[in-house]
Design a protein around this motif. Sequence first.
Motif, PDB file in Angstrom:
ATOM      1  N   LEU A 196     -57.565 -12.939  28.382  1.00  0.00           N
ATOM      2  CA  LEU A 196     -57.904 -11.730  29.116  1.00  0.00           C
ATOM      3  C   LEU A 196     -57.662 -11.972  30.590  1.00  0.00           C
ATOM      4  CD1 LEU A 196     -61.774 -11.450  29.175  1.00  0.00           C
ATOM      5  CD2 LEU A 196     -60.640 -13.157  27.802  1.00  0.00           C
ATOM      6  N   SER A 197     -57.333 -10.893  31.281  1.00  0.00           N
ATOM      7  CA  SER A 197     -56.963 -11.019  32.690  1.00  0.00           C
ATOM      8  C   SER A 197     -58.019 -11.785  33.479  1.00  0.00           C
ATOM      9  CB  SER A 197     -56.815  -9.638  33.319  1.00  0.00           C
ATOM     10  OG  SER A 197     -56.044  -8.817  32.505  1.00  0.00           O
ATOM     11  N   GLU A 198     -59.286 -11.505  33.217  1.00  0.00           N
ATOM     12  CA  GLU A 198     -60.364 -12.077  34.015  1.00  0.00           C
ATOM     13  C   GLU A 198     -60.362 -13.609  33.968  1.00  0.00           C
ATOM     14  OE1 GLU A 198     -60.552  -9.689  31.841  1.00  0.00           O
ATOM     15  OE2 GLU A 198     -61.471  -7.946  32.797  1.00  0.00           O
ATOM     16  N   MET A 199     -59.845 -14.184  32.876  1.00  0.00           N
ATOM     17  CA  MET A 199     -59.815 -15.647  32.749  1.00  0.00           C
ATOM     18  C   MET A 199     -58.526 -16.210  33.355  1.00  0.00           C
ATOM     19  SD  MET A 199     -62.566 -16.588  31.463  1.00  0.00           S
ATOM     20  CE  MET A 199     -63.573 -15.204  32.004  1.00  0.00           C
ATOM     21  N   CYS A 200     -57.417 -15.567  33.089  1.00  0.00           N
ATOM     22  CA  CYS A 200     -56.092 -15.936  33.609  1.00  0.00           C
ATOM     23  C   CYS A 200     -55.067 -14.954  33.061  1.00  0.00           C
ATOM     24  CB  CYS A 200     -55.693 -17.375  33.236  1.00  0.00           C
ATOM     25  SG  CYS A 200     -55.603 -17.746  31.474  1.00  0.00           S
ATOM     26  N   GLY A 201     -55.305 -14.462  31.852  1.00  0.00           N
ATOM     27  CA  GLY A 201     -54.335 -13.675  31.107  1.00  0.00           C
ATOM     28  C   GLY A 201     -54.215 -14.366  29.755  1.00  0.00           C
ATOM     29  N   PRO A 202     -53.039 -14.314  29.100  1.00  0.00           N
ATOM     30  CA  PRO A 202     -52.921 -15.044  27.841  1.00  0.00           C
ATOM     31  C   PRO A 202     -53.088 -16.542  28.100  1.00  0.00           C
ATOM     32  CG  PRO A 202     -50.762 -14.354  28.633  1.00  0.00           C
ATOM     33  CD  PRO A 202     -51.784 -13.686  29.518  1.00  0.00           C
ATOM     34  N   GLY A 203     -53.604 -17.283  27.102  1.00  0.00           N
ATOM     35  CA  GLY A 203     -53.684 -18.741  27.287  1.00  0.00           C
ATOM     36  C   GLY A 203     -55.065 -19.320  27.122  1.00  0.00           C
ATOM     37  N   VAL A 263     -51.391 -16.203  45.913  1.00  0.00           N
ATOM     38  CA  VAL A 263     -49.937 -16.113  45.772  1.00  0.00           C
ATOM     39  C   VAL A 263     -49.503 -15.080  44.733  1.00  0.00           C
ATOM     40  CG1 VAL A 263     -49.562 -18.502  46.504  1.00  0.00           C
ATOM     41  CG2 VAL A 263     -49.820 -17.996  44.068  1.00  0.00           C
ATOM     42  N   GLU A 264     -50.452 -14.568  43.940  1.00  0.00           N
ATOM     43  CA  GLU A 264     -50.053 -13.605  42.908  1.00  0.00           C
ATOM     44  C   GLU A 264     -51.236 -12.721  42.536  1.00  0.00           C
ATOM     45  OE1 GLU A 264     -47.235 -15.244  40.134  1.00  0.00           O
ATOM     46  OE2 GLU A 264     -47.926 -13.899  38.558  1.00  0.00           O
ATOM     47  N   LEU A 265     -50.914 -11.536  42.069  1.00  0.00           N
ATOM     48  CA  LEU A 265     -51.948 -10.565  41.669  1.00  0.00           C
ATOM     49  C   LEU A 265     -51.522  -9.918  40.347  1.00  0.00           C
ATOM     50  CD1 LEU A 265     -53.441  -7.859  44.004  1.00  0.00           C
ATOM     51  CD2 LEU A 265     -52.323  -7.162  41.897  1.00  0.00           C
ATOM     52  N   HIS A 266     -52.490  -9.714  39.472  1.00  0.00           N
ATOM     53  CA  HIS A 266     -52.216  -8.946  38.252  1.00  0.00           C
ATOM     54  C   HIS A 266     -53.341  -7.944  38.026  1.00  0.00           C
ATOM     55  CE1 HIS A 266     -48.570 -10.805  36.774  1.00  0.00           C
ATOM     56  NE2 HIS A 266     -49.037 -11.952  37.254  1.00  0.00           N
ATOM     57  N   ALA A 267     -53.097  -6.995  37.137  1.00  0.00           N
ATOM     58  CA  ALA A 267     -54.120  -5.980  36.895  1.00  0.00           C
ATOM     59  C   ALA A 267     -54.030  -5.447  35.476  1.00  0.00           C
ATOM     60  CB  ALA A 267     -53.959  -4.833  37.887  1.00  0.00           C
ATOM     61  N   SER A 268     -55.174  -5.014  34.992  1.00  0.00           N
ATOM     62  CA  SER A 268     -55.246  -4.461  33.638  1.00  0.00           C
ATOM     63  C   SER A 268     -56.164  -3.251  33.695  1.00  0.00           C
ATOM     64  CB  SER A 268     -55.827  -5.549  32.746  1.00  0.00           C
ATOM     65  OG  SER A 268     -56.330  -5.024  31.574  1.00  0.00           O
ATOM     66  N   SER A 269     -56.153  -2.446  32.640  1.00  0.00           N
ATOM     67  CA  SER A 269     -56.975  -1.238  32.633  1.00  0.00           C
ATOM     68  C   SER A 269     -58.444  -1.533  32.861  1.00  0.00           C
ATOM     69  CB  SER A 269     -56.865  -0.562  31.279  1.00  0.00           C
ATOM     70  OG  SER A 269     -55.832   0.344  31.306  1.00  0.00           O
TER      71      SER A 269
END
Length: 435
Positions: free
Chosen positions: A240-247, A88-94
């Motif tokens: 970090l994004s790979e885990m979920c992002g902040p949190g 349902v959602e996608l995010h990305a980081s460098s």
Amino acid sequence: MKDYMFNEKIETLDRKKIEAIQLERLKNTVHRVYENVAYYRRKMKEMGVKPEDIKTLQDVRKLPFMEKEDLRKNYPFGLLAVPMEELVELHASSGTTGKPTTVVYTLNDIDVWGEVMARCLAMSGLSKKDIFQNPIPYGLFTGAFGFHYGARKIGALIVPSSGGESNRQITLMKDYGTTFMSGVISYGLHLAKVAMEMGIDPSKDLEVRAGLFGAETFTEGLRKKMNDLWDMDAHNVYGLSEMCGPGVSTDCDQHDGLHLWEDHFLVECVDPKTGEPIELEEKGELVISTLTKESMPILRYRTRDLAFLYDTKECECGRTHIKHSTIIGRTDDMIIVSGTNIFPSQIEEALMRHQESGVNYRIIVEKKGYLDTMTVEVESLKKLSNKEKTELIRHYTKEIKAITGYTPKVRIVDPGTIPRDGIKAKRVIDLRDTS
Ligand code: DLL
């Protein structure tokens, strides 16, 4: 604002119970990835390990490490453990090269993300009575959405002011009576400066009394500055994004280590050179596994972040989840400029796309006021006219922005002007003082 618990039962769970939950979730994850993700099946076969071999939490060490490079090789959807339609959602980081590290979420993954962020925000004092301003760009970066989902679970009034336009941020704070803010700490400090320039003293004329900040170096010195300028209690959130992002973790009111949510993440600390486990309280690299991620489970991720794990499991605050120190540094050459992750290899890739550039370049990172600036200095192959330089600068700025998402300053210098430091060129000059 006082630290309180969003999910007291889980946050104070007995250690034995935490470990039992972790083991069950780890086994489950390993079975799922072995069955559904070709990458894990191949890697585990290479190492001669089967899902049944995971019988204790220590057995996690039998599993292969995962690196950012593995995400790149499987970009963008090669590591899915669920059908595409569940996403349902996608995010990305460098990433380390042109391809961003892409992560995805099922509805349940978003729910877990909201839960862990709600715990972090409650630990920093956010309650349903607060007006919560979120001055982080809403976009591919995980930052803004993680805070947003957490604050929504708490029921605070969210002001999704997004990034930039600092004067407007201050005006909104004044008009809406913002009591809690988020972001990267250098931007929080910058906002205080902007407020002063507008004739507003944040410690007196604004109502912001707490904040949660992350995504970049967070030192005690920065916390103190932030607390003084805003008359607030600033907390530190890691993720970090790979885990979920902040949190992933946050510090409680003791401000002595960050509690990592062990029911959702399994953390190890290893020697960055050998990958072998190291003692508690000894500095090493954090390696983290997701325990509940449905869409794209990540096992034994080499974060490249240096920290140590605390020996004491129980904290004055009553939480039982393990603590790690603030992030002391990185084992690779990634630099974080105003919360944006940048690898020198990305800059190099952008520069080398143009035949006018020589092989020598350097990246200078400095503070202008409280904000970071990055200047990329490039030697041209031959002496260029001012017009040619301007053209090249325009080109590089665009390329670097396209690859990293960050707009740098670019300076073209004559051949042979950038000093060499022995055989190896010193690519990054970091002049920031974060003490
Ligand atoms: O920076 C997620 C995030 C957003 C965390 C907002 C906190 C607040 P990435 O873009 O994938 O995700 O970058 C992750 O940023 O491996 C660390 O090197 C660094 N980092 C994140 N939080 C902290 C922190 C987000 N509190 C990378 N202190 C990580 C120091 C941090 N470094």
